[in-house]
Design an enzyme around this catalytic site. Sequence first.
Site, PDB file in Angstrom:
ATOM      1  N   HIS A  18       5.854  14.201  -5.562  1.00 29.85           N
ATOM      2  CA  HIS A  18       5.060  13.639  -6.670  1.00 29.85           C
ATOM      3  C   HIS A  18       5.183  14.519  -7.913  1.00 29.85           C
ATOM      4  CE1 HIS A  18       2.314  12.041  -3.275  1.00 29.85           C
ATOM      5  NE2 HIS A  18       2.906  10.986  -3.787  1.00 29.85           N
ATOM      6  N   LYS A  42      -4.154   1.696   3.071  1.00 31.42           N
ATOM      7  CA  LYS A  42      -4.206   3.090   3.557  1.00 31.42           C
ATOM      8  C   LYS A  42      -5.647   3.554   3.772  1.00 31.42           C
ATOM      9  CE  LYS A  42       0.126   4.662   1.446  1.00 31.42           C
ATOM     10  NZ  LYS A  42       0.720   5.463   0.352  1.00 31.42           N
ATOM     11  N   ARG A  91      12.400   6.698  -3.263  1.00 29.44           N
ATOM     12  CA  ARG A  91      13.077   7.613  -2.331  1.00 29.44           C
ATOM     13  C   ARG A  91      14.296   6.929  -1.714  1.00 29.44           C
ATOM     14  NH1 ARG A  91       7.568   8.896   0.687  1.00 29.44           N
ATOM     15  NH2 ARG A  91       7.622   6.653   0.349  1.00 29.44           N
ATOM     16  N   SER A 129       3.298  11.807   1.678  1.00 28.46           N
ATOM     17  CA  SER A 129       1.988  12.383   1.998  1.00 28.46           C
ATOM     18  C   SER A 129       1.701  12.190   3.494  1.00 28.46           C
ATOM     19  CB  SER A 129       0.895  11.701   1.183  1.00 28.46           C
ATOM     20  OG  SER A 129       1.110  11.912  -0.194  1.00 28.46           O
TER      21      SER A 129
HETATM   22  O1  PNS Z   1       1.018   6.094  -3.492  1.00 25.34           O
HETATM   23  P1  PNS Z   1       0.934   4.645  -3.136  1.00 25.34           P
HETATM   24  O2  PNS Z   1      -0.072   4.419  -2.036  1.00 25.34           O
HETATM   25  O3  PNS Z   1       2.271   4.039  -2.823  1.00 25.34           O
HETATM   26  O4  PNS Z   1       0.391   3.899  -4.459  1.00 25.34           O
HETATM   27  C1  PNS Z   1       0.138   2.513  -4.437  1.00 25.34           C
HETATM   28  C2  PNS Z   1      -0.801   2.128  -5.583  1.00 25.34           C
HETATM   29  C3  PNS Z   1      -2.110   2.907  -5.463  1.00 25.34           C
HETATM   30  C4  PNS Z   1      -0.139   2.437  -6.907  1.00 25.34           C
HETATM   31  C5  PNS Z   1      -1.074   0.583  -5.474  1.00 25.34           C
HETATM   32  O5  PNS Z   1      -1.660   0.312  -4.225  1.00 25.34           O
HETATM   33  C6  PNS Z   1      -1.977   0.077  -6.597  1.00 25.34           C
HETATM   34  O6  PNS Z   1      -1.510  -0.148  -7.684  1.00 25.34           O
HETATM   35  N1  PNS Z   1      -3.276  -0.058  -6.295  1.00 25.34           N
HETATM   36  C7  PNS Z   1      -4.253  -0.541  -7.266  1.00 25.34           C
HETATM   37  C8  PNS Z   1      -4.578  -2.003  -7.037  1.00 25.34           C
HETATM   38  C9  PNS Z   1      -3.562  -2.908  -7.718  1.00 25.34           C
HETATM   39  O7  PNS Z   1      -3.325  -2.851  -8.895  1.00 25.34           O
HETATM   40  N2  PNS Z   1      -2.948  -3.829  -6.936  1.00 25.34           N
HETATM   41  C10 PNS Z   1      -2.036  -4.820  -7.490  1.00 25.34           C
HETATM   42  C11 PNS Z   1      -0.602  -4.400  -7.439  1.00 25.34           C
HETATM   43  S1  PNS Z   1       0.005  -4.880  -5.879  1.00 25.34           S
END
Ligand code: PNS
Length: 162
Positions: A18, A42, A91, A129
């Site tokens: 990150h 998650k 990745r 993570s």
């Molecule tokens: O590190 P991650 O878990 O891959 O991040 C994912 C994240 C948090 C960026 C994604 O789940 C997110 O954008 N969550 C906020 C809710 C949202 O906007 N959802 C609509 C897009 S699918």
Amino acid sequence: MASISVCPGSFDPVTFGHIDIIRRASKVFDKVYVCVLNNASKHPLFTVEERIVLLKEVTKEFGNVEVEDFHGLLIDYARSKNASAIVRGLRAVSDFEYEMQITSMNRVLDESIETLFMMTNNQYSFLSSSIVKEVAKYSGAVSELVPPVVEEALRVKFQEKK
Ligand code: PNS
């Protein structure tokens, strides 16, 4: 006009992978907002507050990076910051399907905000993570994967859970 981007994620916890993406984004954009958001699929180990503290500590050397959390849609957060782009690290091929889905969804919600991908540095291409938590849970060495402050936070967290 200043160029503004958002680096979103769960950051549970922040890893060297990150930090590499945040550092590189901070060179491309005038301002980078690192945002801790909820990933519905998650179950986090660290509270949002704990993740923010760790992120602030490990990004304090970057003068144009700010760390926040947001309860809601990423696209609404990006809009509230006048961001022109969302930056995500990519990745392996295995990341692609998931990233394509959230990128497409975000584009439907607001096509004016671009999602840009940065290929993760080769040395972190295996790093997540989840894998860090798995190793730390059984007291394995994670010093190559996360900064010392995160290593210590993991140690304390798993000690509390015993
Ligand atoms: O590190 P991650 O878990 O891959 O991040 C994912 C994240 C948090 C960026 C994604 O789940 C997110 O954008 N969550 C906020 C809710 C949202 O906007 N959802 C609509 C897009 S699918």
